[in-house]
Design a protein around this motif. Sequence first.
Motif, PDB file in Angstrom:
ATOM      1  N   LYS A   1      44.925  41.307  44.413  1.00 32.71           N
ATOM      2  CA  LYS A   1      43.642  40.650  44.118  1.00 32.71           C
ATOM      3  C   LYS A   1      42.706  40.777  45.307  1.00 32.71           C
ATOM      4  CE  LYS A   1      45.312  37.194  40.886  1.00 32.71           C
ATOM      5  NZ  LYS A   1      45.383  35.769  40.568  1.00 32.71           N
ATOM      6  N   GLY A   2      41.458  40.751  45.013  1.00 36.07           N
ATOM      7  CA  GLY A   2      40.463  40.809  46.075  1.00 36.07           C
ATOM      8  C   GLY A   2      39.404  41.841  45.778  1.00 36.07           C
ATOM      9  N   LYS A   3      38.526  42.014  46.731  1.00 32.33           N
ATOM     10  CA  LYS A   3      37.429  42.953  46.576  1.00 32.33           C
ATOM     11  C   LYS A   3      37.953  44.379  46.646  1.00 32.33           C
ATOM     12  CE  LYS A   3      32.828  43.773  48.294  1.00 32.33           C
ATOM     13  NZ  LYS A   3      31.825  43.424  49.292  1.00 32.33           N
ATOM     14  N   ALA A   4      37.469  45.215  45.735  1.00 30.35           N
ATOM     15  CA  ALA A   4      37.889  46.622  45.732  1.00 30.35           C
ATOM     16  C   ALA A   4      37.296  47.341  46.921  1.00 30.35           C
ATOM     17  CB  ALA A   4      37.447  47.293  44.440  1.00 30.35           C
ATOM     18  N   SER A   5      38.064  48.253  47.480  1.00 28.23           N
ATOM     19  CA  SER A   5      37.552  49.067  48.578  1.00 28.23           C
ATOM     20  C   SER A   5      37.919  50.526  48.319  1.00 28.23           C
ATOM     21  CB  SER A   5      38.128  48.609  49.924  1.00 28.23           C
ATOM     22  OG  SER A   5      39.527  48.831  49.951  1.00 28.23           O
ATOM     23  N   ILE A   6      36.973  51.388  48.601  1.00 25.52           N
ATOM     24  CA  ILE A   6      37.177  52.815  48.416  1.00 25.52           C
ATOM     25  C   ILE A   6      36.974  53.494  49.738  1.00 25.52           C
ATOM     26  CG2 ILE A   6      36.382  54.870  47.213  1.00 25.52           C
ATOM     27  CD1 ILE A   6      35.435  53.020  44.957  1.00 25.52           C
ATOM     28  N   ASN A   7      37.925  54.295  50.120  1.00 25.28           N
ATOM     29  CA  ASN A   7      37.821  55.045  51.388  1.00 25.28           C
ATOM     30  C   ASN A   7      37.590  56.505  51.104  1.00 25.28           C
ATOM     31  OD1 ASN A   7      38.335  52.743  52.909  1.00 25.28           O
ATOM     32  ND2 ASN A   7      40.544  53.045  52.782  1.00 25.28           N
TER      33      ASN A   7
END
Length: 109
Positions: free
Chosen positions: A103-109
């Motif tokens: 859970k949490g904010k999505a992050s894209i690298n």
Amino acid sequence: VAEDAVLEISFVGYKTQSIPVKGLSPINVTLVEDAERGTRSIDNSNDPLYVVDGVPLTAGSMADLNPNDFESMRILKDSSATAIYGSRGANGVVLITTKKGTKGKASIN
């Protein structure tokens, strides 16, 4: 008794022994166990049951899984496997849990 007489002793599950009887009285025999690990199943494979995230896999579908996706792997054997999975668990059970999202904010690298 002939000079070259041989006493041959055999029993299911034990090695056959041949003992020359010339001059022996009494004859003492100790049976040696013939332990040979046979197959557990007559008409099925001897592979364990694979269970991924609670779903039993069919034969051959293990090749479709990526080991990098595994979070944990547990082995059930003996009576615990058959108590839970019945005769399908007779050869043991491999329990695989795959990685899950967090859970949490999505992050894209």
